[in-house]
Scaffold this motif. Sequence first.
Motif, PDB file in Angstrom:
ATOM      1  N   HIS A 277      50.203  72.799 -63.396  1.00  0.00           N
ATOM      2  CA  HIS A 277      49.190  73.893 -64.305  1.00  0.00           C
ATOM      3  C   HIS A 277      48.387  74.720 -63.273  1.00  0.00           C
ATOM      4  O   HIS A 277      46.306  74.621 -63.619  1.00  0.00           O
ATOM      5  N   PHE A 278      48.541  75.755 -62.730  1.00  0.00           N
ATOM      6  CA  PHE A 278      47.777  76.830 -62.114  1.00  0.00           C
ATOM      7  C   PHE A 278      47.588  77.746 -62.488  1.00  0.00           C
ATOM      8  O   PHE A 278      47.888  78.831 -63.506  1.00  0.00           O
ATOM      9  N   SER A 279      45.962  77.952 -62.521  1.00  0.00           N
ATOM     10  CA  SER A 279      45.173  79.085 -63.649  1.00  0.00           C
ATOM     11  C   SER A 279      44.875  80.126 -62.700  1.00  0.00           C
ATOM     12  O   SER A 279      44.300  80.519 -62.121  1.00  0.00           O
ATOM     13  N   ASN A 280      45.353  81.502 -63.036  1.00  0.00           N
ATOM     14  CA  ASN A 280      45.620  82.661 -62.702  1.00  0.00           C
ATOM     15  C   ASN A 280      44.828  83.921 -62.668  1.00  0.00           C
ATOM     16  O   ASN A 280      43.962  84.033 -61.975  1.00  0.00           O
ATOM     17  N   ALA A 281      43.930  83.669 -63.750  1.00  0.00           N
ATOM     18  CA  ALA A 281      42.892  83.664 -64.130  1.00  0.00           C
ATOM     19  C   ALA A 281      41.387  83.847 -63.077  1.00  0.00           C
ATOM     20  O   ALA A 281      40.639  84.291 -62.421  1.00  0.00           O
ATOM     21  N   GLU A 282      41.698  81.650 -62.648  1.00  0.00           N
ATOM     22  CA  GLU A 282      40.576  81.257 -61.445  1.00  0.00           C
ATOM     23  C   GLU A 282      41.184  81.643 -60.431  1.00  0.00           C
ATOM     24  O   GLU A 282      39.868  82.353 -59.578  1.00  0.00           O
ATOM     25  N   LEU A 283      41.983  82.017 -59.827  1.00  0.00           N
ATOM     26  CA  LEU A 283      42.588  82.482 -59.208  1.00  0.00           C
ATOM     27  C   LEU A 283      41.925  83.949 -58.809  1.00  0.00           C
ATOM     28  O   LEU A 283      41.502  84.202 -57.570  1.00  0.00           O
ATOM     29  N   ASP A 284      42.620  84.755 -59.858  1.00  0.00           N
ATOM     30  CA  ASP A 284      41.384  85.207 -59.916  1.00  0.00           C
ATOM     31  C   ASP A 284      40.191  85.799 -59.023  1.00  0.00           C
ATOM     32  O   ASP A 284      40.049  86.946 -58.615  1.00  0.00           O
ATOM     33  N   HIS A 285      39.219  85.541 -60.233  1.00  0.00           N
ATOM     34  CA  HIS A 285      37.965  85.070 -59.601  1.00  0.00           C
ATOM     35  C   HIS A 285      37.910  84.330 -58.229  1.00  0.00           C
ATOM     36  O   HIS A 285      36.941  85.190 -58.035  1.00  0.00           O
ATOM     37  N   TYR A 286      38.303  83.653 -58.047  1.00  0.00           N
ATOM     38  CA  TYR A 286      37.829  83.672 -56.435  1.00  0.00           C
ATOM     39  C   TYR A 286      38.198  84.779 -55.395  1.00  0.00           C
ATOM     40  O   TYR A 286      37.924  84.547 -54.219  1.00  0.00           O
ATOM     41  N   ALA A 287      39.162  85.138 -55.775  1.00  0.00           N
ATOM     42  CA  ALA A 287      39.911  86.051 -54.930  1.00  0.00           C
ATOM     43  C   ALA A 287      38.548  87.497 -55.222  1.00  0.00           C
ATOM     44  O   ALA A 287      38.219  88.176 -54.390  1.00  0.00           O
ATOM     45  N   ARG A 288      37.776  88.008 -56.349  1.00  0.00           N
ATOM     46  CA  ARG A 288      36.880  88.193 -56.654  1.00  0.00           C
ATOM     47  C   ARG A 288      35.776  87.573 -56.164  1.00  0.00           C
ATOM     48  O   ARG A 288      34.930  88.902 -55.035  1.00  0.00           O
ATOM     49  N   VAL A 289      35.277  86.725 -55.500  1.00  0.00           N
ATOM     50  CA  VAL A 289      34.174  86.259 -54.724  1.00  0.00           C
ATOM     51  C   VAL A 289      34.210  86.424 -53.556  1.00  0.00           C
ATOM     52  O   VAL A 289      33.733  86.973 -52.872  1.00  0.00           O
ATOM     53  N   LEU A 290      35.498  86.507 -53.210  1.00  0.00           N
ATOM     54  CA  LEU A 290      35.619  85.935 -51.470  1.00  0.00           C
ATOM     55  C   LEU A 290      35.497  87.285 -50.884  1.00  0.00           C
ATOM     56  O   LEU A 290      35.453  87.618 -50.361  1.00  0.00           O
TER      57      LEU A 290
END
Length: 443
Positions: A119-132
């Motif tokens: 299970h991959f979290s879209n919310a956390e992937l979005d978070h790291y997209a904001r970070v980068l």
Amino acid sequence: MSGDGAGAIGRRALIQAAAGVAAAPALLANASAATQRKPAPKGFLWGAAISAHQSEGNNTNSDAWLAENIRPTLFKERSGDACDSYHRYDEDFALAETFGFNCYRLGIEWARIEPSEGHFSNAELDHYARVLTACRKRGLAPVVTLSHFTVPLWFARRGGFEASDAPQLFARYCRTVAERLGGLMHLVTTFNEANIGLLVALFPQSEAGAALQREAQAALVAATGAPKFSRLAFADPAVTTPIMQQAHRLAYEAIKAARPELPVGITLTTQDIQSVGAPSLVADYERRLYGDWVDVARSHADFFGVQCYTRLRFDEHGMVAPPQGAELTLSGYEFYPQALADTIRWAHRTIGKPIYVTESGVAVADDARRIAFIDRALDGVRKCLDEGISVHSYIYWSLLDNFEWTSGYAVPFGLAAVDRQSFRRTPRPSAFHFAAIARANLI
């Protein structure tokens, strides 16, 4: 997090930082008389590093969080909120930008992105997209690590990197991250210090230390009901090493399939191996520290990350203590910044890939010694460049005082101190000194 990213840094600290950078000629003039700096190569990366678990805080779904919170434990204290960089990442980037850095090394936390198996979290992937994205907006090239010692709790419970199918699971995670976030990265590495288990095996261990380790492992097994619960640094490297090597190879191929243009590298702990007495034991102990990782780096890496802190000395009985009277750091290492040049030379002649210094730093109470360490380490980098070695970065560990694993918060590596209650970042004089060098682009 404030809109301008300066909320917990403090306006006064940023003004001081700017003043320190403006004083570059004076700072450089005060460097060692032996230092003869010259322009760094085109595209040279100046920056600082941090890891996800050590700075973000509340990484509750990881193996490290459980290991910190059970009793007995090998950890002196819990990571807790750490530096709250999960929320305050732009404040960290603002500080790095103020220092004139052009890159920033940071981690992506697997335990957040894949909280349960498959299970991959879209919310956390979005978070790291904001970070980068925030990192890039500050003019910082993101140098990303996909696994910095921690793994998801579910992965550790099923055997971690002792399980035969671990390479496929790790590669799946890396492919997912590359597909979603790879376009925002400048460089990416799979593992941080992939040979950490081999390094740990070189250190002598007391009977009391071994007993505590066994008791802590038993507590993890009891807490999870998972007899194969495995943590990387304390697993048998004879088992984990070939599995991790295959994991890196598969991850390299998966990332390149998703992002062919993204440089993918690997970092190893590359301490300067020295022999005491004759015959020389250097080659033997280099084999013990690096094993087959040299071949893996040659075949499946676009670049190699050197991570060096000190020298390690050996005789026919094993590791030898630092010489009597040697200066020791708060980590217990010998203060020996000249080790960096020796490990760069080792990487050049042994691996032959473009070299990035992805970690070099020191934990000291006297910040003047941090300045001395940085100057002497950079002197070594310059000498290697003069010898024709391809070195592309100097990334100091670390930007902030952060959670230093089993040592907790007692070992300050940071260019900036962090208040444990308010999270205010306060730059040290060494930060201004290093900033002046980076701004001048002089190595």
